[in-house]
Design a protein around this motif. Sequence first.
Motif, PDB file in Angstrom:
ATOM      1  N   HIS A  63      41.882  47.445  40.114  1.00 53.80           N
ATOM      2  CA  HIS A  63      41.096  47.988  41.415  1.00 53.80           C
ATOM      3  C   HIS A  63      39.948  48.684  40.573  1.00 53.80           C
ATOM      4  O   HIS A  63      39.956  49.994  40.403  1.00 53.80           O
ATOM      5  N   VAL A  64      38.664  48.138  40.535  1.00 54.59           N
ATOM      6  CA  VAL A  64      37.476  48.657  40.034  1.00 54.59           C
ATOM      7  C   VAL A  64      36.375  48.433  40.829  1.00 54.59           C
ATOM      8  O   VAL A  64      36.041  47.364  41.475  1.00 54.59           O
ATOM      9  N   ARG A 116      39.625  43.673  37.658  1.00 53.80           N
ATOM     10  CA  ARG A 116      39.615  42.977  38.997  1.00 53.80           C
ATOM     11  C   ARG A 116      38.738  43.844  39.787  1.00 53.80           C
ATOM     12  O   ARG A 116      38.965  44.897  40.396  1.00 53.80           O
ATOM     13  N   THR A 117      37.531  43.310  40.325  1.00 56.17           N
ATOM     14  CA  THR A 117      36.734  44.245  40.911  1.00 56.17           C
ATOM     15  C   THR A 117      36.928  44.036  42.679  1.00 56.17           C
ATOM     16  O   THR A 117      37.072  42.963  42.998  1.00 56.17           O
ATOM     17  N   ILE A 142      36.668  39.297  33.932  1.00 60.20           N
ATOM     18  CA  ILE A 142      36.628  39.928  35.387  1.00 60.20           C
ATOM     19  C   ILE A 142      37.207  38.983  36.307  1.00 60.20           C
ATOM     20  O   ILE A 142      36.566  37.777  36.451  1.00 60.20           O
ATOM     21  N   LEU A 143      37.808  39.267  37.427  1.00 59.05           N
ATOM     22  CA  LEU A 143      38.192  38.666  38.466  1.00 59.05           C
ATOM     23  C   LEU A 143      37.227  39.606  39.505  1.00 59.05           C
ATOM     24  O   LEU A 143      37.631  40.354  39.892  1.00 59.05           O
ATOM     25  N   ALA A 144      36.159  38.704  40.117  1.00 62.91           N
ATOM     26  CA  ALA A 144      35.305  39.303  40.827  1.00 62.91           C
ATOM     27  C   ALA A 144      35.496  39.110  42.278  1.00 62.91           C
ATOM     28  O   ALA A 144      35.894  37.991  42.602  1.00 62.91           O
ATOM     29  N   ASP A 183      36.548  35.489  42.764  1.00 63.59           N
ATOM     30  CA  ASP A 183      37.648  34.946  42.610  1.00 63.59           C
ATOM     31  C   ASP A 183      38.665  35.497  43.796  1.00 63.59           C
ATOM     32  O   ASP A 183      39.733  35.155  43.973  1.00 63.59           O
ATOM     33  N   ILE A 184      38.130  36.498  44.455  1.00 62.95           N
ATOM     34  CA  ILE A 184      38.970  37.028  45.332  1.00 62.95           C
ATOM     35  C   ILE A 184      38.077  37.658  46.580  1.00 62.95           C
ATOM     36  O   ILE A 184      36.823  37.695  46.458  1.00 62.95           O
ATOM     37  N   ILE A 185      38.496  37.773  47.916  1.00 63.51           N
ATOM     38  CA  ILE A 185      38.043  38.232  48.872  1.00 63.51           C
ATOM     39  C   ILE A 185      38.488  39.578  49.251  1.00 63.51           C
ATOM     40  O   ILE A 185      39.721  39.898  49.360  1.00 63.51           O
ATOM     41  N   LYS A 186      37.670  40.718  49.375  1.00 60.18           N
ATOM     42  CA  LYS A 186      38.055  42.190  49.802  1.00 60.18           C
ATOM     43  C   LYS A 186      37.659  42.347  51.195  1.00 60.18           C
ATOM     44  O   LYS A 186      36.740  42.243  51.504  1.00 60.18           O
ATOM     45  N   LEU A 187      38.852  42.885  51.869  1.00 59.58           N
ATOM     46  CA  LEU A 187      38.627  43.410  53.385  1.00 59.58           C
ATOM     47  C   LEU A 187      38.644  44.982  53.269  1.00 59.58           C
ATOM     48  O   LEU A 187      39.575  45.521  52.706  1.00 59.58           O
TER      49      LEU A 187
END
Length: 426
Positions: A63-64, A116-117, A142-144, A183-187
């Motif tokens: 978690h960055v 992992r951002t 980086i997983l962005a 690479d991932i979605i953030k909510l």
Amino acid sequence: MKYAYTNGILLDGSRDMSPQTGRVILTEGENIEKIVSEGSDLSGYEIIDLKGQYIMPGLINMHVHLPASGKPQKKQQDNTKLVKLMTSNALMRKILISMCEGYARTQLMSGVTTIRTMGGVQNCDSLIRDRILSGEITGPRILASNMAVSVPGGHMAGSLAYIAHNAEEARAYVQQIAKDKPDIIKLMITGGVLDAKVKGEPGELKMPPESVKAACEEAHRLGMKVAAHVESPEGVRVALENGVDTIEHGAKPDDTIIRLFKEHNACHIATLSPALPYALFDRSISNVTETEQYNGEVVFKGIVECAKACLENDIPVGLGTDTGCPYTTHYDMWREVNYFHKYCGVSNTFALYTATKRNAELAGLGDITGSIEEGKCADFIVTKDNPLEDLTALRSISMVVTRGNVIRSPKVKKMPQVENELDKFL
């Protein structure tokens, strides 16, 4: 290049790892070719003599936030105004990207080989990810996630997150973010400590369940998992019921939440580092109000209780620093590992396993990195002392190896004020 790492003490990253001597790690290019016994033929390899130091997998920070440094603040910044300035023209955007690249490099130099951002500015995270992969710059894997999705008045709304007014907009923003191939979605499902206006309100539910569900459905349709900022039991429940894969931060769970974690194969990413200063610092140091400190304590205890309950129920727990919050720097993943041991009661061995192999598995990279095994990527760190005896050994890294590339005596510039205050809680 082909390297042979000799005279080291191997900690392989497994759950029950113990120091192994008499082993030689052979690498070719990015990968671990073999692990052989001392005395094997090493013809064709450049010898790297570790001189009795400890070699282990690189740390993984789940978690960055790359745009911020973790520098202490005397008052809250207007993040929306700051982001607007940094993206106002090509020159300012170039400065922003350069700054974020520097922070990513700091993560690497401190022993973190994968990050992992979890919310960035525009598409900066994926752009930097690709520049590192192409060899243009040096940095961690980086997983962005790039920009996150929030709601009006929600956490990071208008700065690191788009503002979705309804479920349709939430779905549309996921589609927009996906164009840059993150690479991932953030909510941002709930508020945070500083969003709360009264005592006991941290983690107020902000994103309606239907918007969470729409965003998750779209992300999953596009082949991406969903991480969510949640800091209250209600937020955790809504997130899990509507498809979120990883709960970032967390809150005290009840039986229903534990059941939902298991039913949805979700996991908890504990972030003790940012909550600790709010909860435990003297307010003359943290510069927070009584209400903010009270809410910080609620969040800190909630994260600890969530991690403990998940571990007791065989629900996966990972670790991240939430770097960017005050007193949470890009070089202090080792502190998060230490806090996990200290406040959640796990062994040093389990804490190091969590920060390496377990984090890799939770990030979907378990077949690539996280442990020292034949066929995996050559992502290593080397320390003089044994972290299984004292996790502060991770504070001083004597070598970093990232995808086979060797960095000797890595250096990071540290903030004395941060060091002095945080060292009181080792």
